[in-house]
Design an enzyme around this catalytic site. Sequence first.
Site, PDB file in Angstrom:
ATOM      1  N   SER A 159      66.901  19.994  56.026  1.00  0.00           N
ATOM      2  CA  SER A 159      68.045  20.544  56.748  1.00  0.00           C
ATOM      3  C   SER A 159      69.324  19.956  56.177  1.00  0.00           C
ATOM      4  O   SER A 159      69.317  18.867  55.585  1.00  0.00           O
ATOM      5  CB  SER A 159      67.940  20.211  58.244  1.00  0.00           C
ATOM      6  OG  SER A 159      69.166  20.445  58.910  1.00  0.00           O
ATOM      7  N   TYR A 182      66.510  13.910  64.413  1.00  0.00           N
ATOM      8  CA  TYR A 182      66.448  15.060  63.504  1.00  0.00           C
ATOM      9  C   TYR A 182      67.046  14.708  62.144  1.00  0.00           C
ATOM     10  O   TYR A 182      66.453  14.982  61.099  1.00  0.00           O
ATOM     11  CB  TYR A 182      67.198  16.242  64.122  1.00  0.00           C
ATOM     12  CG  TYR A 182      67.112  17.527  63.329  1.00  0.00           C
ATOM     13  CD1 TYR A 182      65.932  18.271  63.316  1.00  0.00           C
ATOM     14  CD2 TYR A 182      68.196  18.002  62.599  1.00  0.00           C
ATOM     15  CE1 TYR A 182      65.844  19.456  62.598  1.00  0.00           C
ATOM     16  CE2 TYR A 182      68.118  19.184  61.875  1.00  0.00           C
ATOM     17  CZ  TYR A 182      66.943  19.899  61.883  1.00  0.00           C
ATOM     18  OH  TYR A 182      66.856  21.073  61.161  1.00  0.00           O
TER      19      TYR A 182
END
Length: 270
Positions: A159, A182
């Site tokens: 990401s 994350y």
Amino acid sequence: MLQHQVIVITGGAGLIGRSFVRAVVQNGGIGIIADINQELANKAKKDIIEELRADKQTQSAKESQLDSMIDVVSLDITSKQSLESAIGYLHTKYGKINGLVNNAYPRTAMWGKKNFFEVEYEDFCANMNMQMGGYLLTSQQFAKYFKTQGFGNIVSISSIQGVYAPKFDTYIGTQMDSPIEYSIIKAGVCHMTRYMAKYLANTNIRANAIAPGGILDKQPESFLKRYREHCTSKGMLDPQDLAGTLVFLLSDASKYINGQVLIVDDGWGL
């Protein structure tokens, strides 16, 4: 570009996974929906076939032909036994596996619901084990198979949050946040990719990653507007916006690209 290639997509029944399976099939490959939820996986297969039948590029394909180009296999990326069973099934049926796409996204019930000061250590560890640990275990088991086979390709989904710091201004006025776990996990995916590329050098196994920008999925309008201000043409991406990059990395067109993280974010990181 992927003619007759057998490509395993973990989390293949999910939002991004379904788009990847479709892209593989559209490029002549066999897309394997590897998912822990078999009911959802079988529904995804049915839906993808219907979508492909409606697509102008694949309208001439017979139902049986499309059915044979998509397979479903039960897979828990945190279980070595599950991975060995899935690999064994695919080898028996197809005689080869060309590529693995690390795309599954397991997480706890509290994922993303706590800010930096509230994240519980136990919950952080659980997510680290499922996501980062699952990617490691899956890559390890498939790499063993690829090494014996003599070739293979691993593409992991990271990401932009694993490459850049979050833009916290985009979350103002929403219930959303960017979880610290994350960013840490996705950064780990990037470096695991580089590690594997180096460790598996001269084995005919490649390892690369894609770092996507945000994917459109019913986010608040205020967030979408602020996010768009950081981009250069579109803003939040649709799952299919990643398909071209995935197909490129799985194909021989990227034969000498190894250990790289390709950012697909519409200029968000500039």
